[in-house]
Enzyme design. Sequence first.
Site, short mmCIF file in Angstrom:
data_model
loop_
_atom_site.label_atom_id
_atom_site.label_comp_id
_atom_site.label_asym_id
_atom_site.label_seq_id
_atom_site.Cartn_x
_atom_site.Cartn_y
_atom_site.Cartn_z
CB CYS A 63 -20.74 24.91 -29.29
SG CYS A 63 -21.84 25.38 -30.80
N GLY A 87 -21.49 39.70 -18.37
CA GLY A 87 -22.55 38.83 -18.58
C GLY A 87 -22.75 38.79 -16.26
CG ASP A 125 -31.40 56.91 12.65
OD1 ASP A 125 -32.65 55.99 12.56
OD2 ASP A 125 -31.40 57.47 11.69
N GLY A 147 -23.56 28.86 -24.10
CA GLY A 147 -22.32 29.44 -23.41
C GLY A 147 -21.30 28.55 -22.37
CB SER A 148 -19.01 28.05 -20.44
OG SER A 148 -19.59 28.87 -18.93
CG HIS A 186 -31.37 54.43 8.36
ND1 HIS A 186 -30.06 54.32 8.14
CD2 HIS A 186 -31.74 54.89 9.06
CE1 HIS A 186 -30.36 55.82 8.09
NE2 HIS A 186 -31.11 56.22 8.94
CD GLU A 245 -16.38 22.77 -25.83
OE1 GLU A 245 -16.68 23.38 -26.69
OE2 GLU A 245 -17.05 23.98 -24.00
CB ILE A 303 -42.76 53.81 17.30
CG1 ILE A 303 -42.58 53.64 15.57
CG2 ILE A 303 -43.51 52.91 18.25
CD1 ILE A 303 -44.30 54.44 15.57
#
Length: 908
Positions: free
Chosen positions: A713, A636, A149, A656-657, A113, A810, A97
């Site tokens: 749980c 996870g 660049d 889970g938590s 890039h 907990e 360009i």
Amino acid sequence: MNYYQNKLKLALIGQSLFGQEVYTNLRKQGHKVVGVFTVPDKDGKADPLAVAAEKDGTPVFKFSRWRVKGKPIPEVVDAYKAVGAELNVMPFCSQFIPMDVIDHPAHGSIIYHPSILPLHRGASAINWTLIQGDKKAGFSIFWADDGLDTGPILLQRECPVEPNDTVDSLYNRFLFPEGIKAMVESVQLIADGKALRIHQTEEGASYEGIQKKSNAKVNLAQPAEAIHNWIRGHDKVPGAWAVINGQTVTLYGSSMLGGSVPVGQPLNVEGASQPGIITKKGLVLFGSDGKALMVKNLQFEDGKMIPSSKYFSSGDTASVELTDDENKMAEEIRGIWKSILSNVAVIEETTDFFKSGAASMDVVRLVEEIKQKCVGVQLQNEDVYMASTFQDFIQMFVRRVRGEDQEEEMAIDYATKHVNNMTVKMPWQCFINGKFEDAENGKTANTINPADGSVICKVAYASVGDVDRAVAAAKEAFEVGPWGRMNPRDRGSLLYKLADLMEENQEELATIESIDSGAVYTLALKTHVGMSIQTFRYFAGWCDKIQGKTIPINQARPNRNLTFTRKEPLGVCAIVIPWNYPLMMLAWKSAACLAAGNTLVLKPAQVTPLSALKFAELTVKAGIPKGVINIIPGSGGMVGQRMSDHPDIRKLGFTGSTPIGKQIMKSCALSNLKKVSLELGGKSPLIIFSDCDMDKAVRMGMSSVFFNKGENCIAAGRLFVEESIHDVYISKVVEEIKKMKVGDPLDRSTEHGPQNHKAHMDKLVEYCEVGLKEGATLVYGGKRVDRPGFFMEPTLFTDVEDHMFIAKEESFGPIMVVSKFKDGDVDGVLRRANDTEFGLASGVFTRDINKAMYVSERLDAGTVFVNTYNKTDVASPFGGFKQSGFGKDLGEDALNEYLKTKAVTVEY
């Protein structure tokens, strides 16, 4: 919120799907795209950016070039200037360009890039990231200047490079999705006047030219990792090559080989330090350091690609003779080829798909058109590369339809262990599309026996790429595989068969569960495995009973209307399960998911993956079609997060938590608004009144806390004992605790096994220390047991006040927390019991039925136990209120978590 932000008039200069996504997202943010400048149509097909812009009515310009002999073309520059852009956005621009255009807008131009500049300046930047073995990749968005660049940096992002990453995997995982977000973010920073201009240093700057086929030959006289980097850095374009038997052969799909080298047939490769080996899994090449890598596919000079494993047998397959029906099918496929290869007058047997001008998008179209016409045929893009002439393609297709090319019986690389008077055989690899295979990055992690801290075996440690492959397999299995078209009753039969196989293998499953999670063997046999079997049988029976309903609607005469609803599966579902009941939690969620007709990708807990992988083996033996169930062990943070973010997953079920549940819910909303069900933390109250059956209240109160060593749980997180019986109750509990046998979970007389893993045990010790510091009375336990393994003493605290940490948080362990309440103060104790953000379960012990009903009605929890505890059943819905989550496992309610309702109205 976006409405009030500053907005700009933009010109987009670029191309490709990346450019299209940037364009679409910028418009969603409220910016005005005044012109799109892209490349001319190729073979009559517009670039994706042009297609999207033309659909929106945005002015589109398709200039083949902007300069001639280095000088701008005046009419091109004038056309550009006429749109009046304030900023040029160049998301993927392959053209040169002119600076007249770059500098024209008030805010100049920004470019994407694929490199962390200043490293790897140039057009093949991402290829060189891999070729040179960089440990991190990324991208830069910089301000364009007249250098190559070298303009100032606006924004950069980076990601780790996995050992077996390719250009494709880096783009799919990071450069493409994150690059789009970053381009949009950069434009907004400019609009708000907050964009940075960080000068690029020359330190560390490099420039490597565009790689061409002529200089992509592999230097085999170097270490294996360097050879691997060279091959993956050139995959798929231009393709790294070597000379084998005097022929130029391009190598694709490289991965480092860990462990022993498979047996196979030697193959002389020019320039190699020692002969390669053709094995069942591919071509093994050796580096100068003696280490090895595996190459999956080979492509010859005529364009034909084969699996490396077929090198010595690629020409030995006799042609099959087609039946009349197969000939008709072949002619229909010939028509599809002709519609794609419109420039070819006649599709002959020797017509080569690629030599006739087809590109990668044409491969996708061919595969999808054939799958649409021939429902149920398993066809991959790679199959077209492997059989590129029409004759070879038809031969491959017919064999595929007949099932003649089905792979041999599933090969499993077991980890074996002689334990519990048996030899257990444990799969340890990822289970994707019906096969066990190494993680894409080759990584593994040890899984530990909590009874003694020893390593059981290594287990695959999956990457984002493994999740993507698993989701793609599940999506194909749902959309075109037999599962989505199967009669519900037949689907139920397969689930019944799976339950039968689980029962046949229950001792091995329970042993695996015991050594991997620390569950006492007798409990593992009865509950962990036993309830899993019951769950699959229960939901197998639901498969052909999922129904919609007809609904009377207001009918305006003379019209007649029929409205009915359909219950339909969601599609690909993700399931993330915890480590306390590895197999049972898998069953609770996946049985309902599969009964509803979905396919699934499941992540077991990182510390307890083995029973899930053994389950995967049984699904193959049960005849569950490939791709329906995929098991991806790993972290996870990587695997679970990718599931939350993945656009092709329509539902995520998580146990889970609470903090992780919140993060998952946020990610699911931001990605594609996927449906979510969450079973999270608890602090379940158990109220024991003075008119209880004392012996039963003691026995069940013990169970409510110490069941499954407290890793439960719905465990009673806090017991409220009426003042008049408090001391007697505590003394009886202490008597019973002293009788509990703590020890080897495989010993049939053991009542209390080890905690699941060391980090959890350490947290329990810390929890007890906090309770003591706050002033609670430690009546029993509170310490780690002095023996190998992760054993925690059964523990009892009294005098626990409402403000204390142990009254609110907990423990998820064998710690009984007891508070007393005044005689007769029913409403007072209810207020204290409900004074928690959790609402998973609760319980009450009393002989007074009126009091029991009054209390059960007012306890704010998803489950209330009266004169019992831990009594769950596959037919009874299970799930919490408040910050214990939402959605149900088990019972008919669980099916609705994996179904969507469609309303249909017919006028007749």
